[in-house]
Scaffold this active site. Structure first.
Site, PDB file in Angstrom:
ATOM      1  N   VAL A  32       0.835  -1.203   0.000  1.00  0.00           N
ATOM      2  CA  VAL A  32       0.000   0.000   0.000  1.00  0.00           C
ATOM      3  C   VAL A  32       0.874   1.259   0.000  1.00  0.00           C
ATOM      4  CG1 VAL A  32      -0.362   0.072   2.526  1.00  0.00           C
ATOM      5  CG2 VAL A  32      -2.084   1.006   1.000  1.00  0.00           C
ATOM      6  N   ASP A  33       2.028   1.179   0.635  1.00  0.00           N
ATOM      7  CA  ASP A  33       2.984   2.299   0.668  1.00  0.00           C
ATOM      8  C   ASP A  33       3.400   2.664  -0.760  1.00  0.00           C
ATOM      9  OD1 ASP A  33       4.758   4.147   1.689  1.00  0.00           O
ATOM     10  OD2 ASP A  33       6.220   2.682   2.422  1.00  0.00           O
TER      11      ASP A  33
HETATM   12  N1  AR6 Z   1      -5.200  -0.367  -0.830  1.00  0.00           N
HETATM   13  C1  AR6 Z   1      -5.547  -0.938   0.342  1.00  0.00           C
HETATM   14  N2  AR6 Z   1      -4.857  -1.947   0.906  1.00  0.00           N
HETATM   15  C2  AR6 Z   1      -3.772  -2.409   0.245  1.00  0.00           C
HETATM   16  C3  AR6 Z   1      -3.342  -1.855  -0.986  1.00  0.00           C
HETATM   17  C4  AR6 Z   1      -4.103  -0.784  -1.525  1.00  0.00           C
HETATM   18  N3  AR6 Z   1      -3.786  -0.182  -2.666  1.00  0.00           N
HETATM   19  N4  AR6 Z   1      -2.230  -2.536  -1.375  1.00  0.00           N
HETATM   20  C5  AR6 Z   1      -1.993  -3.474  -0.446  1.00  0.00           C
HETATM   21  N5  AR6 Z   1      -2.919  -3.410   0.524  1.00  0.00           N
HETATM   22  P1  AR6 Z   1       1.510  -3.983   3.060  1.00  0.00           P
HETATM   23  P2  AR6 Z   1       2.725  -4.073   5.757  1.00  0.00           P
HETATM   24  C6  AR6 Z   1      -3.076  -4.222   1.748  1.00  0.00           C
HETATM   25  O1  AR6 Z   1       2.421  -5.034   2.548  1.00  0.00           O
HETATM   26  O2  AR6 Z   1       2.398  -5.505   5.864  1.00  0.00           O
HETATM   27  C7  AR6 Z   1       5.981  -1.724   2.442  1.00  0.00           C
HETATM   28  O3  AR6 Z   1       7.091  -2.055   1.654  1.00  0.00           O
HETATM   29  C8  AR6 Z   1      -2.451  -5.581   1.773  1.00  0.00           C
HETATM   30  O4  AR6 Z   1      -3.311  -6.546   1.163  1.00  0.00           O
HETATM   31  O5  AR6 Z   1       1.217  -2.828   2.188  1.00  0.00           O
HETATM   32  O6  AR6 Z   1       2.381  -3.169   6.901  1.00  0.00           O
HETATM   33  C9  AR6 Z   1       6.336  -0.673   3.494  1.00  0.00           C
HETATM   34  O7  AR6 Z   1       7.254   0.265   3.002  1.00  0.00           O
HETATM   35  C10 AR6 Z   1      -2.330  -5.821   3.272  1.00  0.00           C
HETATM   36  O8  AR6 Z   1      -3.544  -6.368   3.783  1.00  0.00           O
HETATM   37  O9  AR6 Z   1       2.085  -3.349   4.458  1.00  0.00           O
HETATM   38  C11 AR6 Z   1       6.914  -1.523   4.591  1.00  0.00           C
HETATM   39  O10 AR6 Z   1       8.271  -1.827   4.341  1.00  0.00           O
HETATM   40  C12 AR6 Z   1      -2.164  -4.424   3.852  1.00  0.00           C
HETATM   41  O11 AR6 Z   1      -2.453  -3.514   2.795  1.00  0.00           O
HETATM   42  C13 AR6 Z   1       6.100  -2.779   4.529  1.00  0.00           C
HETATM   43  O12 AR6 Z   1       5.605  -2.871   3.188  1.00  0.00           O
HETATM   44  C14 AR6 Z   1      -0.766  -4.151   4.373  1.00  0.00           C
HETATM   45  O13 AR6 Z   1       0.175  -4.706   3.483  1.00  0.00           O
HETATM   46  C15 AR6 Z   1       4.913  -2.715   5.454  1.00  0.00           C
HETATM   47  O14 AR6 Z   1       4.279  -3.972   5.457  1.00  0.00           O
END
Ligand code: AR6
Length: 169
Positions: A32-33
């Protein structure tokens, strides 16, 4: 105060603030980042760099606020979730802090509608069931909840969506 559940992409949500599951560097990443920085444009990264220059990195469980750049939301609140290793339930309070510190920052900035992704449940591998319980409980325990109008949980994947659907009703 309403709690809403949406399945979709948080970058498309027109809220006062959307929340980013960032890392301590605040310089972007995957998941998401990556989506937020890509669609929001360079203004978000520039604002993150300014924060880093002022306070250094963002610690796990803490939150910072920036512009939302080109996104439909007004602000992005970046918070850093804990990374799950083997059986690290002791990290639960850190995940709760992400929600609580984000909500605190939201109230300080007069934000009424805020959308959360499922912090830590992607690249950081926190178990989705436990993470959903922690998120919902943190929101319910937040002392100034009446100052907000709406909290939206935005689930990207079916598993998270179904978990929240069961737990919220
Ligand atoms: N909209 C909503 N939710 C989303 C989206 C989106 N566009 N894309 C993914 N998700 P993650 P973390 C969900 O990996 O586990 C990054 O590299 C996804 O399905 O985004 O906290 C950062 O820089 C999941 O349920 O974040 C950190 O290094 C949720 O968002 C690291 O990832 C969180 O997944 C953070 O890892």
């Amino acid at each position: 105060m309403i709690i809403e559940l949406i399945k979709g992409d948080i970058t498309e949500i027109q809220a006062d603030a959307i929340v980013n599951a960032a890392n301590s560097s605040l310089l972007g990443g995957g998941g998401v980042d990556g989506a937020i920085h890509r669609k929001g444009g360079n203004a978000i990264l520039e604002a993150c760099k300014e924060i880093r220059n002022r306070q250094g990195s963002c610690k796990i469980g803490e939150a910072v606020i920036t512009t939302a750049g080109n996104l439909p939301a007004k602000f992005v609140i970046h918070t850093v979730g804990p990374r799950w290793y083997n059986n690290s339930m002791e990290k639960a309070p850190l995940l709760a802090n992400c929600y609580l510190n984000t909500l605190k920052l939201a109230v300080e900035n007069n934000i009424k509608i805020i959308a959360f992704p499922n912090i830590s449940t992607g690249i950081y591998h926190f178990p989705k069931d436990e993470a959903a319980d922690i998120a919902i409980e943190a929101v319910r325990n937040f002392g100034e909840i009446e100052k907000l109008d709406k909290i939206i949980f935005v689930c990207f994947d079916d598993e998270n969506y179904n978990l929240y659907l069961q737990k919220i009703k």
